[in-house]
Design a protein around this motif. Structure first.
Motif, PDB file in Angstrom:
ATOM      1  N   LYS A   1       0.823  -1.210   0.000  1.00 50.24           N
ATOM      2  CA  LYS A   1       0.000   0.000   0.000  1.00 50.24           C
ATOM      3  C   LYS A   1       0.858   1.263   0.000  1.00 50.24           C
ATOM      4  CE  LYS A   1      -4.048  -2.055   2.267  1.00 50.24           C
ATOM      5  NZ  LYS A   1      -4.978  -1.960   3.436  1.00 50.24           N
ATOM      6  N   GLU A   2       1.928   1.267   0.783  1.00 48.08           N
ATOM      7  CA  GLU A   2       2.751   2.471   0.828  1.00 48.08           C
ATOM      8  C   GLU A   2       3.493   2.686  -0.481  1.00 48.08           C
ATOM      9  OE1 GLU A   2       7.103   1.331   2.772  1.00 48.08           O
ATOM     10  OE2 GLU A   2       5.635   2.425   3.980  1.00 48.08           O
ATOM     11  N   GLN A   3       3.850   1.599  -1.168  1.00 50.16           N
ATOM     12  CA  GLN A   3       4.473   1.744  -2.472  1.00 50.16           C
ATOM     13  C   GLN A   3       3.481   2.310  -3.488  1.00 50.16           C
ATOM     14  OE1 GLN A   3       7.726   1.173  -3.793  1.00 50.16           O
ATOM     15  NE2 GLN A   3       8.174   1.355  -1.610  1.00 50.16           N
ATOM     16  N   ALA A   4       2.234   1.843  -3.432  1.00 49.60           N
ATOM     17  CA  ALA A   4       1.214   2.373  -4.335  1.00 49.60           C
ATOM     18  C   ALA A   4       0.951   3.848  -4.076  1.00 49.60           C
ATOM     19  CB  ALA A   4      -0.075   1.570  -4.193  1.00 49.60           C
ATOM     20  N   ALA A   5       1.144   4.280  -2.822  1.00 47.44           N
ATOM     21  CA  ALA A   5       0.922   5.685  -2.463  1.00 47.44           C
ATOM     22  C   ALA A   5       1.941   6.607  -3.116  1.00 47.44           C
ATOM     23  CB  ALA A   5       0.964   5.847  -0.940  1.00 47.44           C
ATOM     24  N   ARG A   6       3.026   6.064  -3.652  1.00 49.14           N
ATOM     25  CA  ARG A   6       4.030   6.892  -4.330  1.00 49.14           C
ATOM     26  C   ARG A   6       3.525   7.436  -5.659  1.00 49.14           C
ATOM     27  NH1 ARG A   6       8.394   4.489  -6.113  1.00 49.14           N
ATOM     28  NH2 ARG A   6       9.723   6.334  -5.875  1.00 49.14           N
ATOM     29  N   CYS A   7       2.442   6.875  -6.188  1.00 46.46           N
ATOM     30  CA  CYS A   7       1.867   7.375  -7.445  1.00 46.46           C
ATOM     31  C   CYS A   7       1.440   8.828  -7.248  1.00 46.46           C
ATOM     32  CB  CYS A   7       0.685   6.513  -7.855  1.00 46.46           C
ATOM     33  SG  CYS A   7      -0.124   7.060  -9.389  1.00 46.46           S
ATOM     34  N   MET A   8       1.844   9.705  -8.150  1.00 49.36           N
ATOM     35  CA  MET A   8       1.637  11.142  -7.986  1.00 49.36           C
ATOM     36  C   MET A   8       0.270  11.600  -8.475  1.00 49.36           C
ATOM     37  SD  MET A   8       5.398  12.338  -9.351  1.00 49.36           S
ATOM     38  CE  MET A   8       5.155  14.068  -9.012  1.00 49.36           C
TER      39      MET A   8
ATOM     40  N   THR B   1       7.074   4.445  -9.988  1.00 47.27           N
ATOM     41  CA  THR B   1       6.060   3.710  -9.252  1.00 47.27           C
ATOM     42  C   THR B   1       6.053   2.242  -9.679  1.00 47.27           C
ATOM     43  OG1 THR B   1       4.703   5.713  -9.240  1.00 47.27           O
ATOM     44  CG2 THR B   1       3.597   3.667  -8.688  1.00 47.27           C
ATOM     45  N   MET B   2       5.723   1.339  -8.757  1.00 49.67           N
ATOM     46  CA  MET B   2       5.758  -0.105  -9.032  1.00 49.67           C
ATOM     47  C   MET B   2       4.444  -0.558  -9.678  1.00 49.67           C
ATOM     48  SD  MET B   2       7.776  -1.465  -5.664  1.00 49.67           S
ATOM     49  CE  MET B   2       7.652  -3.171  -6.195  1.00 49.67           C
ATOM     50  N   ILE B   3       4.278  -0.189 -10.940  1.00 50.56           N
ATOM     51  CA  ILE B   3       3.025  -0.458 -11.639  1.00 50.56           C
ATOM     52  C   ILE B   3       2.849  -1.952 -11.893  1.00 50.56           C
ATOM     53  CG2 ILE B   3       1.697   0.038 -13.716  1.00 50.56           C
ATOM     54  CD1 ILE B   3       3.322   2.683 -13.896  1.00 50.56           C
ATOM     55  N   LYS B   4       3.916  -2.610 -12.356  1.00 50.56           N
ATOM     56  CA  LYS B   4       3.825  -4.053 -12.614  1.00 50.56           C
ATOM     57  C   LYS B   4       3.456  -4.826 -11.356  1.00 50.56           C
ATOM     58  CE  LYS B   4       6.708  -6.624 -14.759  1.00 50.56           C
ATOM     59  NZ  LYS B   4       7.906  -7.251 -15.340  1.00 50.56           N
ATOM     60  N   ALA B   5       4.104  -4.481 -10.259  1.00 52.48           N
ATOM     61  CA  ALA B   5       3.821  -5.176  -8.997  1.00 52.48           C
ATOM     62  C   ALA B   5       2.384  -4.946  -8.562  1.00 52.48           C
ATOM     63  CB  ALA B   5       4.791  -4.706  -7.913  1.00 52.48           C
TER      64      ALA B   5
END
Length: 513
Positions: free
Chosen positions: A42-49, A116-120
């Motif tokens: 979730k925190e990685q997805a939050a990096r999306c601007m 951002t980790m789009i693939k993941a």
């Protein structure tokens, strides 16, 4: 709305870990130690601007609505995330594993931070969806009286079939092999793409109404013109199956095979089937010619089979680690990426050209050879037979005009018991198609098509590598979806099916295969 400060709070990219190389080379299971939902997802997805202009969507030929599903991942709204992702991508479990992610290279955050980790996120969404039962068959509410034959069950053919089935048409997919999936089934090793991911999608599609006919080769078991007479439309999705050869002296020696003869054999063994060509790397010195993804797959496969050594030859220089000036953001930059197979062993030799193959009687004391005036290796006797024992190579470097030149004094022989040619594909195998249902070809030997995937034969369409040429799985899925829209419009004069790309559309920069 996404967290406007998410990319400021979390500046690092948290990659999923892989199983230790020493462990995973002893089996054919998934190389990943972590997949699906993780504590940091979730925190990685939050990096999306949540950019005003999301270039990631421009980089993706499917037009995935990336900022939306990233934010839904951040909130843990898995069903909504799945619904948003499945609007544009039929098989995110495939793209989430094997796509080179042009979307991530186009990510705005990637200008000054890791993207951002789009693939993941794609992979996590679809795995959560399967786990919680969100992925269900979607049969049509009503059936039309239109019938479609799709030849080929790779990602383009399957995407086209699913879209047309859901539109209410009767769709039959013909596959010459005994299992559905095309190169996803027989080309990509199981340690990169577990075949149960294909099986569960096939079950879903069968429940929706798609019919599959395996062990049926169109052009041989059923003539192309006969197939056209049976159906209201035919879609050619046979891929680009004619490999690019290495026509140098010694090519007729035994022990030299195309990658797509070798890799299917390994996959068949993994599924308990008999190999077709009987190629095995166990106890052999293997040389792979071609350093792209397929060459990497050969490397990982040979290591697992017990090769004594594996050398991968790449005619191009090693890719840069940072984006070069001539490949600016947001285009796809050809950057060095260490694959999981490269982590497991083997040797890569860059700027290396193959100029001949050595048989049993050709190796001299110092392992060197001379070049004649044409630049070919001297000393090979035409018609010589026997088994390959080595590969003749020479270093190459570009001159001031960019043309590769062989470097004198760098000639050498690399020992080899097994040589695998992985230099890409030329065009689809259209011999029987041209004889039985003549279609026009383009200048590269692909099936020519108009903007809406139509061929020169009325009611015959083409999608995927058969029309585009060798490309990526994400482009194949996009083409299959768009071709389905074109077929539906051919039937009805209009369509509500999405068409993310036109047949003439090209990527901003096509990655090397």
């Amino acid at each position: 709305m996404s967290d406007p400060k998410g990319f400021l709070k979390v500046r690092t990219r948290h990659e999923a870990s892989n199983r230790p190389a020493g462990e995973r080379i002893r089996d054919w299971k998934d190389v990943h130690a972590q997949s699906g939902f993780q504590p940091w997802t979730k925190e990685q997805a939050a990096r999306c601007m949540d950019c005003g202009t999301p270039f990631c969507m421009t980089g993706c030929p499917l037009g995935n609505i990336i900022p939306d599903f990233n934010d839904l991942v951040r909130q843990g709204k898995w069903e909504e995330a799945y619904q948003r992702l499945s609007m544009t991508n039929n098989f995110p479990e495939v793209t989430g594993l094997i796509c080179p992610a042009p979307c991530e290279q186009a990510c705005v955050l990637g200008i000054h931070q890791p993207a951002t980790m789009i693939k993941a996120d794609e992979q996590t969404i679809i795995e959560q969806a399967w786990q919680y039962g969100y992925v269900r068959p979607m049969p049509p509410q009503r059936l039309t009286d239109m019938t479609v034959a799709i030849v080929g069950s790779g990602p383009a053919g399957l995407a086209c079939a699913q879209q047309l089935t859901r539109a209410g048409h009767t769709v039959v997919v013909y596959e010459r092999d005994e299992e559905i999936g095309g190169l996803m089934r027989y080309g990509i090793p199981s340690f990169k793409l577990d075949k149960h991911l294909i099986d569960r999608r096939v079950e879903q599609m069968e429940a929706e109404g798609t019919v599959f006919r395996t062990n049926t080769e169109i052009g041989k078991d059923i003539a192309w013109d006969e197939l056209r007479s049976r159906y209201d439309a035919v879609v050619v999705a046979i891929g680009s199956g004619v490999p690019r050869d290495v026509p140098v002296p010694g090519r007729d020696l035994d022990g030299i095979h195309f990658a797509m003869e070798y890799l299917p054999d390994a996959n068949r063994r993994c599924e308990g089937k008999d190999p077709i060509h009987g190629i095995d790397a166990r106890g052999k010195k293997v040389v792979v010619i071609g350093g792209g993804d397929t060459g990497s797959d050969c490397l990982g496969t040979a290591i697992r089979q017990g090769a004594t050594s594996v050398t991968v030859l790449q005619i191009n220089p090693k890719e840069p680690s940072a984006r070069p000036d001539n490949q600016p953001w947001p285009t796809y930059a050809r950057l060095y990426q260490q694959t999981t197979s490269m982590e497991e062993g083997g040797t890569y030799e860059y700027n290396t050209d193959t100029v001949g193959f050595v048989g049993l009687d050709e190796v001299n004391a110092n392992g060197r050879f001379n070049l004649d005036d044409t630049g070919l290796a001297c000393g090979f006797v035409a018609g010589d037979t026997g088994h390959v024992t080595g590969v003749r190579v020479v270093d190459v470097h570009p001159d001031e005009t960019g043309v590769r030149q062989r470097v004198s004094g760098t000639e050498r022989i690399i020992d080899a018991d097994l040589v695998l040619i992985s230099t890409g594909f030329l065009h689809p195998d259209t011999d029987t198609l041209l004889d039985q249902l003549p279609v026009e070809l383009d200048g590269r030997g692909n099936v020519a098509r108009g903007r809406k995937f139509e061929t020169s034969q009325d009611g015959v369409f083409v999608c995927g590598d058969a029309g585009r040429g060798q490309s990526l799985v994400v482009w194949a899925i996009a083409e299959g979806r768009s071709c389905a829209s074109a077929v539906d419009c051919f039937f009805n004069g209009t369509t509500e099916l999405p068409a993310p790309i036109m047949a003439t559309q090209r990527p901003m920069a096509l990655p090397r295969i």
